[in-house]
Structures are given as structure tokens and as C-alpha cells.
Motif scaffolding. Structure first.
Motif, mmCIF file in Angstrom:
data_model
loop_
_atom_site.group_PDB
_atom_site.id
_atom_site.type_symbol
_atom_site.label_atom_id
_atom_site.label_comp_id
_atom_site.label_asym_id
_atom_site.label_seq_id
_atom_site.Cartn_x
_atom_site.Cartn_y
_atom_site.Cartn_z
ATOM 1 N N PHE A 38 -10.776 4.739 55.026
ATOM 2 C CA PHE A 38 -12.157 5.465 54.815
ATOM 3 C C PHE A 38 -13.353 4.807 55.739
ATOM 4 O O PHE A 38 -14.386 5.334 55.600
ATOM 5 C CB PHE A 38 -12.536 5.598 53.359
ATOM 6 C CG PHE A 38 -11.655 6.786 52.808
ATOM 7 C CD1 PHE A 38 -11.873 8.146 52.938
ATOM 8 C CD2 PHE A 38 -10.682 6.274 52.023
ATOM 9 C CE1 PHE A 38 -11.129 8.963 52.470
ATOM 10 C CE2 PHE A 38 -9.758 7.286 51.359
ATOM 11 C CZ PHE A 38 -10.093 8.683 51.647
ATOM 12 N N VAL A 39 -12.902 3.684 56.360
ATOM 13 C CA VAL A 39 -13.907 3.069 57.355
ATOM 14 C C VAL A 39 -14.505 4.257 58.364
ATOM 15 O O VAL A 39 -15.478 4.122 58.745
ATOM 16 C CB VAL A 39 -13.438 1.828 57.948
ATOM 17 C CG1 VAL A 39 -12.745 2.087 59.089
ATOM 18 C CG2 VAL A 39 -14.764 1.124 58.516
ATOM 19 N N GLY A 40 -13.242 5.168 58.774
ATOM 20 C CA GLY A 40 -13.606 6.200 59.794
ATOM 21 C C GLY A 40 -14.598 7.243 59.047
ATOM 22 O O GLY A 40 -15.462 7.644 59.901
ATOM 23 N N ALA A 41 -14.361 7.506 57.841
ATOM 24 C CA ALA A 41 -15.057 8.489 57.376
ATOM 25 C C ALA A 41 -16.530 7.994 57.132
ATOM 26 O O ALA A 41 -17.647 8.812 57.249
ATOM 27 C CB ALA A 41 -14.464 8.979 55.943
ATOM 28 N N ALA A 42 -16.499 6.684 56.663
ATOM 29 C CA ALA A 42 -17.999 5.995 56.512
ATOM 30 C C ALA A 42 -18.668 6.137 57.862
ATOM 31 O O ALA A 42 -19.950 6.362 57.816
ATOM 32 C CB ALA A 42 -17.712 4.673 55.759
ATOM 33 N N LEU A 43 -17.955 5.539 58.730
ATOM 34 C CA LEU A 43 -18.952 5.439 60.058
ATOM 35 C C LEU A 43 -19.217 6.703 60.707
ATOM 36 O O LEU A 43 -19.965 7.154 61.457
ATOM 37 C CB LEU A 43 -18.063 4.689 61.124
ATOM 38 C CG LEU A 43 -17.578 2.854 60.808
ATOM 39 C CD1 LEU A 43 -16.777 2.330 61.700
ATOM 40 C CD2 LEU A 43 -19.148 2.507 60.771
ATOM 41 N N ALA A 44 -18.370 7.815 60.421
ATOM 42 C CA ALA A 44 -18.641 9.145 60.901
ATOM 43 C C ALA A 44 -20.010 9.534 60.173
ATOM 44 O O ALA A 44 -20.865 10.071 60.874
ATOM 45 C CB ALA A 44 -17.552 10.079 60.356
ATOM 46 N N GLN A 45 -20.025 9.147 58.748
ATOM 47 C CA GLN A 45 -21.271 9.539 58.296
ATOM 48 C C GLN A 45 -22.540 8.871 58.734
ATOM 49 O O GLN A 45 -23.685 9.181 58.664
ATOM 50 C CB GLN A 45 -21.016 9.329 56.619
ATOM 51 C CG GLN A 45 -20.278 10.243 56.040
ATOM 52 C CD GLN A 45 -20.571 11.899 56.216
ATOM 53 O OE1 GLN A 45 -21.645 12.131 56.341
ATOM 54 N NE2 GLN A 45 -19.678 12.554 56.641
ATOM 55 N N VAL A 46 -22.475 7.455 58.980
ATOM 56 C CA VAL A 46 -23.324 6.511 59.649
ATOM 57 C C VAL A 46 -23.810 7.105 60.826
ATOM 58 O O VAL A 46 -24.975 7.158 61.189
ATOM 59 C CB VAL A 46 -22.869 4.914 59.850
ATOM 60 C CG1 VAL A 46 -24.083 4.084 60.559
ATOM 61 C CG2 VAL A 46 -22.530 4.541 58.492
ATOM 62 N N SER A 47 -22.752 7.518 61.656
ATOM 63 C CA SER A 47 -23.211 8.285 63.059
ATOM 64 C C SER A 47 -23.871 9.396 62.816
ATOM 65 O O SER A 47 -25.103 9.677 63.437
ATOM 66 C CB SER A 47 -21.812 8.532 63.662
ATOM 67 O OG SER A 47 -22.248 9.201 65.125
ATOM 68 N N ALA A 48 -23.515 10.233 61.839
ATOM 69 C CA ALA A 48 -24.269 11.599 61.493
ATOM 70 C C ALA A 48 -25.699 11.074 61.054
ATOM 71 O O ALA A 48 -26.957 11.924 61.610
ATOM 72 C CB ALA A 48 -23.441 12.319 60.444
ATOM 73 N N ALA A 49 -25.819 10.142 60.142
ATOM 74 C CA ALA A 49 -27.210 9.691 59.726
ATOM 75 C C ALA A 49 -28.011 9.289 61.075
ATOM 76 O O ALA A 49 -29.070 9.351 60.914
ATOM 77 C CB ALA A 49 -27.022 8.612 58.868
ATOM 78 N N GLY A 50 -27.315 8.551 61.900
ATOM 79 C CA GLY A 50 -28.189 8.215 63.172
ATOM 80 C C GLY A 50 -28.780 9.427 63.895
ATOM 81 O O GLY A 50 -29.733 9.181 64.340
#
Lengths: 276, 257
Positions: A38-50
Motif C-alpha cells: 500500500f506504499v504505492g497507494a499512499a504515495l499516489a495520494q501524496v502525489s495527488a495532494a501535491g
């Protein structure tokens, strides 16, 4: 099928998906090994938040650069998120999955709240989370062409170090290996690949490339070196089949590639069970 | 002259601000065979992590006579800590133990490969080098993990509950192997176990630990009925049987005066 390849946008989409698939399928081996899918899902959300933060800040503060280049904020946020997630909370005895879960929740919430306040509203959010590989731009393709060899070279050069710190970090740390440093490098590569992957192909496809080929490789491989070879082969076959079938059947390309990857995983798992 | 290679002084050890062990004073001597024994949840693994530098003390100090890298800790974690999802062979697991000596951007080389084969040979598994780790028995897996630690050519061998889940014969064989490595190679050995009866027949120094109680010293000094009664809150029989030390809880005589 060959006539489809004469179409420029199909060739670009195929090239982009192959480049993203190569990077993420290789990195995904360590993600599966560390049980942090789920690191992929978390970083995807971090990217979206960016991106959401860039859009919000461009509007609120009038920063023209962020308006024109929201991806720069996404990249910075993803790298910062990767660095934070790479730190193992040794003093609080918290599992890695817990940290990743907190990161996912915080980033998702931040992205949604910021998007709600941005002029584009929900339309922007859909664009962020479900990017279309068929709409990949020449600039994005050039970036992937630069990044992919860097990631592949780094993984090849430091494969044994990444394997060592992923396999049993305590043993590595006890024998003097700088586990934190190698974790940081691995997560930085993950962050870069995920950030550029999401921009070109969306969160769903990026997450799938990160998890499915690596998982299939680990499930099916009989020898260690089979794992990266299988993961890459699965990503390549899934990309080609998914893109060509999606154009032929007029279906969304990203989900079609994911469907192809899942189908490969299923078939390989059945074969592995039958031959075990 | 013998010297301590690891020293703990007034150490409080635990997670966050919650100390599992307090006021720990302990010296680990060069060439010693130290057993750390206590019930499950007593804080044995916490103590081990502090000695390995995996955990900083909440209070007090944990120091080494030399930089940790030069002490070369060969750490054998609990078998369950090793993920068997990856199809690695026994030799590949052992090779991972050698990686810290190889360093980045370098390949193993003939010397490294020979050291890995030699380590597997020392634990009696040379012929299993190419078998997958997950296909080996529990006892064989534990031996591979010891070989992995030996491939580093360590000065200190650290084993965390190495006989967990083993039958009597495998347990005995493994302890004989560790004792042999200590005797022949001059290795400093630190062994964590909850099996007091096993440990006291091999170690030279003993730590008895149970959260509030902490006793450390030469085996004969620490292994007394009084100390064991205080640790386990019950009277114990301490004697020998067929040349081996035996510790047994005494029968409770309910209603007896």
C-alpha cells in the motif's frame, strides 16, 4: 493489430506504459518482499495532494509557476512522503503498514479538501486519480525516457543492498549496514517512479504496475533471478495486450492493462499450482 | 587480559517512554558465552536489541569497546522473522550475510563465495546449498541462519531463541553446534532463550531477566536456588542428572504445614 501501431498516440501510450511498467515492476519486487504494497497507494495520494496543493496555492497566493507546473509540487510532495515513509519508527514499535496507512489517510484527506477549495472542483480530482495513458504527452514521454534508465540502473547496481535491507533489516543494521540510507534511496526511487507514473498513467495503473507483476513473480518463480525476469515480462505482456485490446475494443486503456495484468497473475498462479 | 566489549550502565530499555527493563548494569566479555534467560515477555529481546544497537536506551548508556562495525555482530534473528515468500536458496540466504563485507558496487568474488560455502559447511548443510530455504525443515532453516551470520566472519554471534519450535534432538544438535563454534572459533556468543534447562548446560555467564528483576554474572554465581526462586516466584530443584544441570520446579504441597 499492426495497423494500430501506426497510430502515433497508440505508440506513445505503449512506450509510456512499457517504461512505467519496467520501472515499477522491478521496484515492486521489494514492495512485495517488504509487505508494504500500500506504499504505492499512499504515495499516489501524496502525489495527488501535491497537485491539489499546487492548484490551491496558485489560486490563493497567485503563484504562476505552480499554476503552470503543478507536477513540480507533486514530485516534491511525493519525494518528501517517500522520505517520511522510509523512516522506521523504532522508538514507538509501530509497524510499517501503520505508518503507510496514516500517510494514505492524511494525504487523501488533504487532496480532497484542497480540491474542494480549488476552482476546478471535482473534475480536477478525477483527472488526477484516473489519468489516461492514451493521452500521454510528448513531454511526459521524454521525462519517462530519462527516468526509466536511471531507476533501472540504480536497482541493478544496488540490487543486493535493497534485497539485504528488505529481507531482514535488523540483521543488516546489526552487521553495520546503513539501513536508513538504503531505505531512503529505495523509497526515493519509488517516489520518483510513482510520481511520474501517476502523471502519465493515473493512480490505478501505477499502483497495479507496482504490485501485480512483482507479486506474480514472487508467487510463480522457482529461482531468485526468475523473480525480476518474470515481473518485467508480465508488465511488458500486460502493457502490450492491454493497450492494443483497449484500442480495438474501445475500452479505457489503464483499466484494460490492469485487467491484462490480473489475468496473467491468475493464469500463472494456476500453472504454478498445477506444477507444484 | 579479557575486557568487556559491550557495557550497559544504569540502562532503562523499552519503547517510547515505557521502560521494559530498568537499571541494567551488564558487561559482555570478549570470548564469553553469555545466556540471557527469562520467561516470555520478560524483556530478553529488548535487552538484545539494545546490545546490538537496534534500540537506544531511554536512560543510562550502552557502549561498545570498539566501533560496532569492527565488532561485526553476526545476528541470528528468530526464524519466524524471515519471510519465506521469496524463492531464495540456502546459499543465497547465506550470501546475504556476506553482503555487508562486500560493500556497494562490488560483486561477491571468489573469496566471498568460498566464505559462504564454508559457513554452510560449518553448520553441516553444504549439500543443501541449492535447496530453497522455504523447503528446508525448521532445524535446517535455523542452521542456514547461523551460517548466514557466520558468513560475515563475526566476532560476536548473537542468537535470538534459536531452538524455538524444535524437537528435542534438533534442539540438542543446534546447541552442540553453537557450543562448538564458540569453543573452536573463539567467538563471543550471546544466546537468548526461555529454556533455562538448555542454556545452563552450555553458557559460561548468565543473565536472568524478568522485567523488575535483573541478575547477571558468571553461571555458578547467578544459578542458585535463591535467585531462581526470586525470578520464578516458586521453589526450584537445582541439581545434576547424567552430568547435566537440571532445574525443576518443586512440587507444591497444598495444605502441608
Amino acid at each position: 493489430m499492426s495497423e494500430l501501431l501506426e497510430l502515433g498516440f497508440v505508440r506513445d501510450a505503449l512506450a509510456a506504459s512499457l517504461l512505467i511498467g519496467l520501472m515499477l515492476s522491478l521496484l515492486g519486487i521489494f514492495v512485495v518482499l517488504r509487505r508494504i504494497v500500500f506504499v504505492g497507494a499512499a504515495l499516489a495520494q501524496v502525489s495527488a495532494a501535491g497537485v491539489a496543493l499546487a492548484i490551491f496555492a496558485a489560486e490563493a497566493l497567485g503563484i504562476e509557476f505552480l499554476h503552470d507546473h503543478p507536477e513540480s509540487m507533486a514530485l516534491a510532495a511525493t519525494l518528501a512522503g517517500a522520505a517520511l515513509l522510509s523512516v522506521r519508527p523504532r522508538k514507538v514499535n509501530l509497524p510499517s503498514e501503520g505508518v503507510i496507512g496514516v500517510g494514505y489517510a492524511v494525504a487523501s484527506t488533504l487532496a480532497i479538501l484542497l480540491i474542494a477549495r480549488s476552482p476546478g472542483g471535482e473534475g480536477d480530482s478525477l483527472l488526477l486519480f484516473y489519468g489516461n495513458i492514451l493521452a500521454v504527452t510528448p513531454k511526459e514521454l521524454r521525462e519517462l525516457l530519462f527516468l526509466c534508465p536511471v531507476v533501472l540502473a540504480a536497482v541493478s547496481l544496488f540490487y543486493k543492498e535493497f534485497l539485504l535491507v528488505s529481507f531482514n533489516p535488523d540483521s543488516a543494521r546489526a552487521s553495520g549496514v546503513r539501513v536508513g540510507l538504503w531505505n531512503l534511496l529505495l523509497y526515493a526511487l519509488l517516489g520518483l517512479a510513482i510520481a511520474f507514473g501517476i502523471r502519465a498513467a493515473g493512480a490505478l495503473l501505477t499502483f497495479s504496475y507496482l504490485v501485480l507483476p512483482g507479486l506474480a513473480g514472487v508467487l510463480v518463480a522457482r529461482k531468485t533471478w526468475h523473480v525480476p525476469a518474470l515481473a518485467i515480462a508480465i508488465a511488458v505482456v500486460g502493457s502490450v495486450a492491454g493497450i492494443l485490446l483497449s484500442v480495438r475494443w474501445d475500452l479505457p486503456s489503464g483499466p484494460m492493462i490492469v485487467a491484462a495484468l490480473v489475468a496473467e497473475l491468475g493464469v500463472l498462479w494456476l500453472v504454478a499450482r498445477a506444477t507444484a | 587480559m579479557r575486557r568487556p566489549i559491550i557495557s550497559l550502565r544504569g540502562a532503562a530499555l523499552g519503547y517510547g517512554r515505557r521502560a521494559v527493563l530498568r537499571n541494567v548494569d551488564l558487561d559482555v566479555w570478549d570470548g564469553d558465552f553469555l545466556g540471557i534467560v527469562g520467561p516470555n515477555g520478560a524483556g530478553k529481546s529488548t535487552l538484545l536489541k539494545a546490545m546490538l544497537g537496534l534500540m537506544a536506551p531511554i536512560a543510562g548508556t550502552v557502549s561498545c569497546a570498539e566501533p560496532r562495525r569492527s565488532l561485526r555482530f553476526g545476528y541470528v534473528p528468530q526464524r519466524e522473522a524471515i519471510d519465506t515468500v521469496f524463492p531464495v536458496t540456502a546459499l543465497e540466504i547465506v550470501a546475504m550475510g556476506r553482503y555487508p563485507r562486500v560493500g556497494p558496487l562490488r560483486s561477491m568474488g571468489a573469496v566471498g563465495r568460498a566464505a559462504c560455502r564454508d559457513a554452510l559447511d560449518k553448520v553441516g548443510l553444504a549439500e543443501h546449498a541449492d535447496r530453497r530455504f522455504r523447503d528446508l525443515s525448521g532445524g535446517q532453516q535455523q542452521r542456514v541462519l547461523i551460517a548466514r551470520a557466520l558468513a560475515l566472519e563475526p566476532r560476536v554471534l548473537v542468537l535470538d531463541e534459536p531452538t524455538n519450535g524444535m524437537d528435542l534432538e534438533s534442539e540438542h544438535a543446534l546447541m552442540e553446534l553453537v557450543a562448538g563454534l564458540h569453543a573452536r572459533g573463539g567467538l563471543t556468543v550471546i544466546l537468548v532463550s526461555h529454556l533455562l534447562n538448555v542454556v545452563v548446560n552450555y553458557v559460561r555467564s548468565l543473565v536472568l531477566v524478568d522485567r523488575e528483576r535483573f541478575l547477571a554474572g558468571p553461571l555458578d554465581t547467578v544459578l542458585t536456588r535463591e535467585n531462581l526462586r526470586a525470578l520464578y516466584d516458586t521453589d526450584v530443584f537445582l541439581g545434576t542428572l547424567d552430568g547435566r544441570r537440571v532445574v525443576l520446579p518443586c512440587r507444591q504441597h497444598h495444605g502441608a504445614p
